[in-house]
Design an enzyme around this catalytic site. Structure first.
Site, PDB file in Angstrom:
ATOM      1  N   ARG A   1       0.865  -1.111  -0.075  1.00 31.13           N
ATOM      2  CA  ARG A   1      -0.090   0.355  -0.009  1.00 31.13           C
ATOM      3  C   ARG A   1       0.913   1.218   0.041  1.00 31.13           C
ATOM      4  NH1 ARG A   1      -1.139   1.745   4.644  1.00 31.13           N
ATOM      5  NH2 ARG A   1      -2.049  -0.260   5.565  1.00 31.13           N
TER       6      ARG A   1
ATOM      7  N   TYR B   1     -17.288  16.697 -14.968  1.00 29.54           N
ATOM      8  CA  TYR B   1     -17.497  15.048 -15.173  1.00 29.54           C
ATOM      9  C   TYR B   1     -18.415  14.590 -14.327  1.00 29.54           C
ATOM     10  CZ  TYR B   1     -16.706  10.105 -15.328  1.00 29.54           C
ATOM     11  OH  TYR B   1     -16.792   8.799 -15.015  1.00 29.54           O
TER      12      TYR B   1
ATOM     13  N   LYS C   1      -8.753   6.510 -19.243  1.00 29.22           N
ATOM     14  CA  LYS C   1      -9.265   7.134 -20.641  1.00 29.22           C
ATOM     15  C   LYS C   1      -7.857   7.027 -21.514  1.00 29.22           C
ATOM     16  CE  LYS C   1     -12.894   7.481 -18.367  1.00 29.22           C
ATOM     17  NZ  LYS C   1     -13.280   8.816 -17.386  1.00 29.22           N
TER      18      LYS C   1
HETATM   19  C1  LIG Z   1     -13.627   9.182 -16.442  1.00 24.40           C
HETATM   20  C2  LIG Z   1     -13.335  10.651 -15.819  1.00 24.40           C
HETATM   21  C3  LIG Z   1     -13.091  10.686 -14.466  1.00 24.40           C
HETATM   22  C4  LIG Z   1     -13.180   9.749 -13.332  1.00 24.40           C
HETATM   23  O1  LIG Z   1     -12.119   8.637 -13.600  1.00 24.40           O
HETATM   24  P1  LIG Z   1     -12.396   7.094 -12.947  1.00 24.40           P
HETATM   25  O2  LIG Z   1     -11.252   6.391 -13.572  1.00 24.40           O
HETATM   26  O3  LIG Z   1     -13.759   6.787 -14.006  1.00 24.40           O
HETATM   27  O4  LIG Z   1     -12.764   7.013 -11.687  1.00 24.40           O
HETATM   28  C5  LIG Z   1     -12.675  11.815 -13.918  1.00 24.40           C
HETATM   29  N1  LIG Z   1     -12.530  12.952 -14.794  1.00 24.40           N
HETATM   30  C6  LIG Z   1     -12.882  12.824 -16.229  1.00 24.40           C
HETATM   31  C7  LIG Z   1     -12.706  14.097 -17.102  1.00 24.40           C
HETATM   32  C8  LIG Z   1     -13.321  11.641 -16.751  1.00 24.40           C
HETATM   33  O5  LIG Z   1     -13.498  11.359 -18.001  1.00 24.40           O
END
Ligand SMILES: *Cc1c(COP(=O)(O)O)cnc(C)c1O
Length: 394
Positions: free
Chosen positions: A58, A111, A209
């Site tokens: 951790r 978001y 992403k």
């Molecule tokens: C998907 C996303 C998040 C959240 O991320 P996770 O990995 O799904 O927890 C935050 N900000 C933006 C702009 C996103 O597209």
């Protein structure tokens, strides 16, 4: 840059850093790619005799360290931190920087998961927020509560309308008020935009992403430019414990190595999709920061290398045509999320943004969002052509 980064990679170009920063070939085996250190604990040579600073996974794991050093180098920050998800990174950051009674300014089109975190988790804990449009510097300044606002939080481009915030101007606004500027850089990725070099204090990523880039891992990251903030985040990362596991860290690092070439192809394909849609009578409006008529075009041109892989557009035939278009797409997969190699299509009003229906954040019902992938662009254009159908007159 972290000590993990070989000297030759520290001052090198983006692509070189993407491939070499954060890791040097393993001493014992020479492994060129960091192994997945699937271990929870580490043998000590006598009490307190840690090898390489690792005692428990951790607190630290070598695969995660490699990812953290890599993303720090790409964002030109002091230190990187990897988390189990983007939202885990965000929550850890807010716990590190804010206390009950504090206030933050957030985008009025944040978001959805970020907005829910502020509204349903941080607010009951005692952290107030005011939402303002990131493209309006004066409105963001007016939303600040002197003495109470600790963080100005922006996304740029935003989702799904791709509004652009002027990072340099917003950093000045935040700093004038004694607050920090946090930029969620998920949509641009560090290849297209490096907020820390424009004055931001912390960069947030959903590495799920573009950074991971292959739709096969959920993860998050923070990169900070100040050692003081780094210390707080390091403490909270370990204390809250929402860390990236070694396999997730490995997948994300593998993704980052090809970020530059992927992003260039995402942008190439997105530009051709924009050109196709803009010339089609079945399309009422194309939203892309690369278009001169986009309200954020000038700022985007200043602070981004290119304009990214997300394209939104409104169809001329209303909501039904939008739903039908999403339903007919074949190469574009109908799905939420974005930033992977495969093209995705979605209807924000009914999918990603359904929870803001009836509020000021509602998105037009004839809006479609594309995450343009890196397939053969002719196949993408042909798919959009058939998916749009007969259009408003059909
Ligand atoms: C998907 C996303 C998040 C959240 O991320 P996770 O990995 O799904 O927890 C935050 N900000 C933006 C702009 C996103 O597209």
């Amino acid at each position: 840059m972290t000590e993990q980064t070989p000297e030759h990679a520290q001052k090198s170009g983006f692509e070189t850093r993407a491939i070499h920063a954060g890791y040097e070939p393993d001493e014992m085996t020479g492994a060129v790619i960091p192994p997945i250190y699937a271990t929870s604990t580490y043998k000590q040579d006598g009490v307190g005799g840690m090898r390489g600073g690792y005692e428990y996974s951790r607190s630290g794991n070598p695969t995660r360290t490699a990812l953290e050093g890599n993303i720090a180098a790409l964002e030109e920050g002091e230190r990187g931190f990897a988390f189990a998800s983007g939202l885990a990174a965000e929550h850890t950051l807010l716990q590190s920087l804010c206390r009950p009674g504090d206030h933050v300014v957030i985008p009025d089109d944040a978001y959805g998961g970020t907005y829910r975190l502020f509204a349903k988790v941080e607010q009951p804990w005692g952290l107030a927020h005011t939402a303002a449009p990131v493209s309006d510097v004066d409105a963001m300044r007016a939303a600040i509560r002197p003495g109470e606002t600790k963080v100005v939080w922006v996304e740029t481009p935003t989702n799904p309308l791709l509004n652009i915030g002027d990072i340099e101007a917003l950093a000045a606004v935040a700093h004038d008020a004694g607050a920090l500027l946090v930029v969620d850089n998920t949509f641009a990725s560090p290849y297209l935009q490096q907020p820390l070099t424009l004055g931001a204090d912390v960069v947030v990523h959903s590495t799920t992403k573009y950074c991971g880039g292959h739709s096969d891992v959920v993860g998050g990251a923070l990169v900070v430019r100040d050692l003081d903030v780094a210390e707080k985040v390091a403490f909270h990362q370990n204390s809250i414990g929402a860390v990236a596991g070694p396999f997730d860290a490995w997948l994300t690092l593998r993704g980052l190595k090809t970020l530059a070439v992927r992003m260039d192809r995402h942008c190439d394909n997105a530009e051709k999709v924009v050109e196709f849609l803009a010339g089609d009578p079945r399309v009422a409006q194309v939203v892309y920061p690369g278009l001169p008529e986009h309200p954020g075009h000038a700022v985007a041109s200043r602070q981004m290398k290119r304009y990214g892989g997300i394209v939104s557009f409104r169809v001329a035939g209303g909501e039904q045509q939008a739903l039908d278009t999403c339903g007919r797409a074949k190469v574009f997969t109908l799905a939420e999320s974005l930033g992977g190699i495969e093209s995705l299509i979605e209807h924000p009003g009914r999918m990603t943004h359904a929870s803001v229906a009836g509020t000021a954040l509602e998105v037009p019902s004839d809006l479609i969002r594309l995450s343009v992938g890196i397939e053969t662009v002719e196949d993408l254009l042909a798919d959009l052509d058939q998916a749009l159908g007969a259009g408003p007159v059909g």
